[in-house]
Motif scaffolding. Structure first.
Motif: not given
Length: 593
Positions: A291-296, A298-303, A328-335
């Motif tokens: 669901l989170a991916t379809s709605q972009n 990003q913070e929820l995807i990271r968690d 997780f680390v890649a998303l955390q750095d980007a966010l």
């Protein structure tokens, strides 16, 4: 005095009858289903949008587009939601519908918040708040103030968030807005949770849940249940947490509200993981991820990545755990970099907003004093007008006798005029493009050569602009003909505005092509009009996912009789068409001559 009072009452009733305007019943019916059955709401809304466009009812169109954007958002289709909300905002702004513009800005802000665009979300909320304060829209102000609190809560400014929520609740308590109070109480609980006061947070969540039992509002119930589930999980009361989380899931699933369903699935998975029920935890993490991916989100995807890594580690699957941790680390750095940048922008906008509000308060006090003086003057003028109306009644009686003698003559004149008007309407319809309300190709082929001949006879210049919407076929193929027709209407409406104060006229030449005829004008004037049209469309920022510019743009070619050395319609047309080819081959979104 009694007679004057009767006249006052009659005039007030007449004003109310003119000003009152109810929304079409189809709109109200669709609005009732947005929360409970958004797919059915869309079935009602899409034909209504098309009908409003055909009738040039821009107010109904803006409202229906907003509702459609809300329905798509709840269904987890962010691209469609953004497209309809942008179209609605354009329709409201182009036609000066301020109340609808405020509603659309507020809804757009909610959409941006749910997909993690917080700085953009705050900008929309602040614009909505300004419009709503200008019209003293108490309920609208309360809703937008609540949303601004969510922004402050998101960046960790909990005390300021609570101030917003308290302000919102105070306004909502003066209205019958139960649903809004439910959401604001839950939001305030989140702010107290952020401050570490879980007891106060739970009291607010429970108050919101009790309030939700007084009405049918699954979204509000689900929100309170989800927050209670999280609070009890943090306190280690896992059975109670799971009970509230599963109720939140049921509430959101009943209304198919996908943005909140993803959050509730994640929260329930956390509780299952704490209970060591790994199969159910993994299943719900994967559901939340989809669901989170379809709605972009990003913070929820990271968690989710972090929790899947921990879950894999607990189950002894170190290979999967390492893979999830890397993501997780890649998303955390980007966010993190985006979050810090947005936090600075949000705090800066908040500071400027509070400073401007202080100035507005001073100006409003001054305006209220002036308004009091004006009201006294208006009463005197109104009383004199009422007395004048009484005198006019007597005059009307005598004039009526004269009119009766002329009735037969007037009747014949009315019939003649009606026939002339009917013929005029028929001629207009035959010469008008039904979609854009511009002149059609038939009218262009008739009038354009006549204008060329008249210019030659009078020794005047004449210019022609040919315009073509960039990458329109791709827009139609990607988004469908309904969206394509809506785009053409918006471009045509903008073109009419550019020509409003001029003697020039435009036609839809065919498909996405437009022609503009400028009698007694040369290349310089044509270039000025063309650039105005191009720039205005660019500033409108109509989204186009397949254009390199990311939005709808237009290319234009111009020529005049003197510049191409001929008054022949075909020669002038070819010169403008050649210039249009240069504009498109040179990169589009430009004017060439």
């Amino acid at each position: 005095m009694h007679q004057l009072r009767i006249i006052v009452i009659l005039l007030q009733l007449l004003a109310v009858s003119f000003c009152a305007a109810a929304s079409p019943p189809e709109l109200s019916q669709a609005a009732q289903h947005i929360d409970s059955n958004p797919a059915y709401a869309l079935e009602l809304l899409l034909p209504l949008i098309e009908q409003a466009q055909e009738n040039e009812d821009s107010k109904t169109e803006a409202i229906a587009l907003r509702y459609a954007g809300m329905a798509y958002h709840r269904m987890g289709k962010p691209a469609d939601a953004a497209l309809f909300l942008q179209d609605g905002l354009s329709a409201a702004r182009l036609n000066g519908h301020r109340a609808e513009e405020g509603d659309l800005l507020n809804t757009f802000g909610i959409y941006c918040f749910d997909i993690g665009m917080y700085e953009q979300s705050q900008r929309y909320f602040l614009q909505a708040l300004e419009i709503r304060k200008q019209s003293d829209d108490t309920l609208g102000i309360a809703r937008t103030t609540n949303n601004l609190g969510r922004i402050q809560d998101k960046i960790g400014n909990f005390d300021r968030a609570i101030e917003y929520y308290q302000e919102s609740l105070a306004l909502k308590n003066t209205t019958a807005e139960i649903n809004g109070r439910i959401l604001t109480l839950s939001n305030m609980g989140l702010a107290y949770k952020g401050k570490g006061d879980l007891e106060q947070a739970i009291r607010l969540y429970q108050e919101a849940l009790l309030l939700s039992e007084q009405t049918t509002y699954p979204e509000g119930e689900g929100y309170a249940q989800q927050n209670l589930g999280e609070a009890y999980r943090l306190l280690g009361r896992l059975d109670l947490s799971l009970s509230h989380c599963t109720k939140a899931l049921d509430a959101y699933r009943s209304v198919r509200y996908q943005p909140r369903l993803s959050q509730a699935a994640f929260e329930t998975a956390l509780t299952y993981q704490a209970l060591k029920d790994y199969p159910n935890a993994e299943q719900l993490y994967n559901e939340a991820l989809e669901l989170a991916t379809s709605q972009n989100q990003q913070e929820l995807i990271r968690d989710i990545m972090k929790q899947l890594a921990l879950l894999s580690e607990e189950e002894g699957d170190l290979s999967s755990a390492l893979s999830y941790f890397k993501r997780f680390v890649a998303l955390q750095d980007a966010l993190s970099s985006v979050y810090n940048r947005e936090k600075i922008l949000i705090l800066d906008a908040e500071h400027r907003s509070r400073y401007q509000q202080a100035e507005i308060t001073l100006l409003r006090r001054d305006a209220e004093l002036n308004q009091s003086k004006l009201q006294q003057q208006h009463f005197i003028v109104f009383a004199l007008s009422a007395l004048s109306l009484t005198a006019l009644g007597s005059i009307y009686y005598f004039r009526r006798q004269v009119k009766l003698r002329r009735a037969k003559e007037a009747e014949l004149l009315i019939v003649t005029q009606a026939l002339q008007e009917a013929n005029s309407r028929l001629n207009h319809l035959a010469a008008t493009d039904s979609l854009t309300k511009l002149s059609n190709r038939r009218q262009f082929d008739q009038s354009y050569p006549e204008d060329c001949a008249r210019a030659k006879e009078n020794g005047l210049d004449i210019a022609l602009i040919l315009a073509d919407i960039d990458f329109f076929k791709q827009y139609n193929d990607q988004l469908g003909h309904l969206a394509g027709d809506r785009c053409l209407r918006q471009v045509a409406s903008l073109l009419r505005r550019c020509l409003k104060e001029t003697p020039y006229w435009a036609a839809r030449y065919g498909g996405e092509e437009f022609a503009i005829v400028l009698y007694n004008a040369g290349v310089a004037e044509a270039a000025k009009v063309a650039e105005c049209f191009r720039r205005s469309l660019e500033n409108l920022t109509l989204a186009h996912p397949l254009s390199p510019n990311g939005q709808i743009t237009i290319s234009l070619g111009i020529a005049s009789a003197l510049s191409c050395g001929s008054y022949q319609p075909d020669v002038l047309f070819k010169a403008a068409d050649d210039a249009l080819y240069l504009a498109k081959s040179g990169g589009r979104n430009q004017v060439q001559q």
